[in-house]
Enzyme design. Structure first.
Site, short mmCIF file in Angstrom:
data_model
loop_
_atom_site.label_atom_id
_atom_site.label_comp_id
_atom_site.label_asym_id
_atom_site.label_seq_id
_atom_site.Cartn_x
_atom_site.Cartn_y
_atom_site.Cartn_z
CE1 TYR A 144 -3.68 2.52 0.54
CE2 TYR A 144 -2.41 3.30 2.43
CZ TYR A 144 -3.46 3.46 1.53
OH TYR A 144 -4.27 4.57 1.63
CG ASP A 238 5.85 3.85 0.75
OD1 ASP A 238 6.14 4.65 1.66
OD2 ASP A 238 4.68 3.60 0.40
CE LYS A 266 1.11 4.94 8.37
NZ LYS A 266 1.18 4.28 7.08
C1 LIG Z 1 0.52 4.74 5.72
C2 LIG Z 1 1.27 4.49 4.46
C3 LIG Z 1 1.11 5.31 3.33
C4 LIG Z 1 0.09 6.39 3.25
O1 LIG Z 1 0.30 7.40 4.15
P1 LIG Z 1 -0.94 8.39 4.53
O2 LIG Z 1 -0.31 9.39 5.40
O3 LIG Z 1 -1.97 7.53 5.17
O4 LIG Z 1 -1.42 8.97 3.23
C5 LIG Z 1 1.94 5.07 2.24
N1 LIG Z 1 2.84 4.08 2.25
C6 LIG Z 1 3.00 3.26 3.31
C7 LIG Z 1 4.03 2.20 3.26
C8 LIG Z 1 2.20 3.44 4.43
O5 LIG Z 1 2.35 2.59 5.47
#
Ligand SMILES: *Cc1c(COP(=O)(O)O)cnc(C)c1O
Length: 424
Positions: A144, A238, A266
Site C-alpha cells: 500500500y 516507501d 508517520k
Molecule cells: C501509511 C502508508 C502510506 C500512506 O500514508 P498516509 O499518510 O496515510 O497517506 C503510504 N505508504 C505506506 C508504506 C504506508 O504505510
C-alpha cells in the site's frame, strides 16, 4: 466491557460522515462491532469516551513510536503553536527536520516536505516519471502506498497482468500504467526487467510490508530489486511506515538498501501530518521551483508538524538503545503469542521485524500477499474482539501491522497475553 457512549457517538457520526469515519479501516468493517471513540492517550495506553483503558498496539497506525502525548513532543508543539499556527512561508524548523532526515538516511541530499504519505508517494512517482521521461511504474501486490489513483491498483492472478483498478473511480487507462507483480517473487521481477525494463520509470515497494500484515523480504528479492537500477529504473523505497521504526535509518539502514528515492511519513510527523520524499540532489533538483516537476502544498512544512517531527527524531537519536529495547520487547510478544496459540492448538504464523508484528491464522510460511490471504479471518475476528473486550487495542484488520512503542513495558505484554489466553 460496555461502550454506550461510543455507540451513541458512532451513530451520530454516521449521519454526517460516510461510514462515520475519516479513514475506512476505523469503521471496524473487517471485524464488526462499534469502534471505541478514543479521547485520551498517555504512553502505551488509550482511553475511550466511556472511560475504558486499552493497551494500544495501533499507535495511530504507526506514528507514535514514543507512545501517546510524550511530554517533550507536546511541550515543543505548544511552544511553536503559541507563535502562530502556519505562515505559508519558509520556517526555520523545515531545514532542521531536513537535516535530521539526512542524518537518518545519508543517501538523501535533498528532501521535500508534504502532508501525508499519499502525497509523498504520488509526488515521488511524478518526479521519477519527470526525471526518466518514462511512463510505467511497478508496484507489488498487497503493498500500500496511499490512495493516489495510479497506486490503488492490484494485480489479477498471474505474475503480471495489466493493472486492474481496485477502487471504483480509477480509469483503466490510468491503472494500465501501473504494472503489478507478486512481492517476494524475484523471478517475476527479473522477467519483467528483461522484457520491459527500458519502459519503466520506477519501482515502488514497501521494504518490509506492513500493509498486508507484516511480510519480510527475502535476500533474493532485494537483490532483484536492486538489479532494476541497471535499466535506468529509479528504486523508490516507501519507508512511510518503516522509516525511523525498524531503525533510525529505517529499512534502508536495517536491510542495507540503496534506493534512489525514499518516502517518509508517520513517525516523521510525530503525530501531526508531515511526510516527505527525498533522494540524490540530481534527481530532487527536478522538483519545482528548481525544475519542471510541479508539486506544492498550502500547509506543507507547517511549523507544528515540523516541531512534533523534529522533537520525535531528536528523542530517538538521543536514545539509540530504544531500537534494541523494541526488538527485545517485540521478541517477547512474539514468543508469548506463539506459546498461547500453540497451547490452544490454533494454526498460526507470527511475522515480526523489530516493533512491527502480525499474527496470521494459517500454517506458514507467509511471505506473499497470496499466502497472507490464507489467514482465517473469522478466527482473527474472535482474536480481535477477545482482546478488545479485555483492554487490548489491536489493529482491527488482519492485514495490518501491530506496533510497539518505547512506552510499552513487559507488564503490558504480559497483560496482553493473559487477555488472549482468557479470550481463547
Ligand atoms: C501509511 C502508508 C502510506 C500512506 O500514508 P498516509 O499518510 O496515510 O497517506 C503510504 N505508504 C505506506 C508504506 C504506508 O504505510
Amino acid at each position: 466491557m460496555e461502550r454506550p457512549i461510543s455507540e451513541r457517538l458512532f451513530s451520530e457520526a454516521q449521519a454526517h460522515i460516510p461510514g462515520g469515519v475519516s479513514s475506512p479501516v476505523r469503521a471496524f468493517k473487517a471485524v464488526g462491532g462499534t469502534p471505541p471513540f478514543l479521547v485520551r492517550g498517555e504512553g502505551a495506553y488509550v482511553w475511550d469516551a466511556d472511560g475504558n483503558r486499552y493497551v494500544d498496539y495501533v499507535l495511530s497506525w504507526g506514528p507514535l513510536i514514543l507512545g501517546h502525548a510524550h511530554p517533550e513532543v507536546v511541550r515543543r508543539v505548544k511552544e511553536v503553536a503559541e507563535q502562530g499556527l502556519t505562515f505559508g512561508a519558509p520556517h526555520p524548523l523545515e531545514a532542521e527536520l531536513a537535516k535530521a532526515v539526512k542524518r537518518a538516511f545519508p543517501q538523501v541530499e535533498l528532501v521535500r516536505f508534504v502532508n501525508s504519505g499519499t502525497e509523498a508517494t504520488m509526488s515521488a512517482l511524478r518526479l521519477a516519471r519527470g526525471y526518466t521521461g518514462r511512463k510505467y511504474v511497478v508496484k507489488f501486490r498487497g503493498n500500500y502506498h496511499g490512495h493516489a489513483d495510479g497506486l490503488l491498483v492490484e494485480a489479477g492472478s498471474g505474475a503480471l497482468t495489466l493493472g486492474v483498478p481496485s477502487s471504483a473511480g480509477v480509469p483503466e487507462e490510468y491503472a494500465s500504467l501501473t504494472l503489478v507483480l507478486e512481492y517476494n517473487d524475484p523471478e517475476g521481477l527479473r522477467e519483467l526487467l528483461r522484457t520491459r525494463g527500458e519502459e519503466i520509470a520506477a519501482i515502488i515497494f514497501e521494504p518490509v510490508v506492513g500493509n498486508a500484515g507484516v511480510l519480510i523480504p527475502t535476500e533474493e528479492f532485494l537483490k532483484a530489486l536492486h538489479q532494476a537500477r541497471e535499466y535506468g529504473i529509479l528504486l523508490i523505497a516507501d519507508e512511510v511506515m518503516t522509516g525511523f521504526r525498524l531503525a533510525f535509518g529505517g529499512a534502508t539502514e536495517r536491510l542495507g538498501l540503496k534506493p534512489d528515492l525514499i518516502t517518509l511519513g508517520k513517525i516523521l510527523g510525530g503525530g501531526l501530518p508531515a511526510a516527505a520524499y527525498g533522494g540524490r540532489r540530481e534527481i530532487m533538483e527536478e522538483v519545482a521551483p528548481l525544475g519542471p516537476v510541479y508539486q506544492a502544498g498550502t500547509l506543507s512544512g507547517n511549523p507544528l508538524a515540523m516541531a512534533a517531527g523534529l522533537a520525535t527524531l531528536e528523542i530517538l537519536e538521543r536514545n539509540p538503545g530504544y531500537y534494541g529495547y523494541l526488538e527485545t520487547l517485540g521478541a517477547r510478544l512474539e514468543a508469548g503469542l506463539k506459546e498461547v496459540l500453540s497451547q490452544k492448538g490454533l494454526p498460526h504464523t507470527v511475522n515480526r521485524l523489530g516493533s512491527m508484528i502480525t499474527v496470521f491464522f494459517t500454517e506458514g510460511p507467509v511471505a506473499t500477499f497470496q499466502e497472507a490471504r490464507r489467514t482465517d479471518t473469522e478466527l482473527f475476528k474472535r482474536f480481535f474482539h477477545g482482546l478488545l473486550d479485555r483492554g487490548v487495542y489491536w489493529p482491527p484488520s488482519n492485514f495490518e501491522a501491530a506496533f510497539l512503542s518505547v512506552a510499552h513495558k513487559e507488564e503490558d505484554v504480559a497483560l496482553t497475553l493473559e487477555a488472549l489466553e482468557k479470550a481463547l
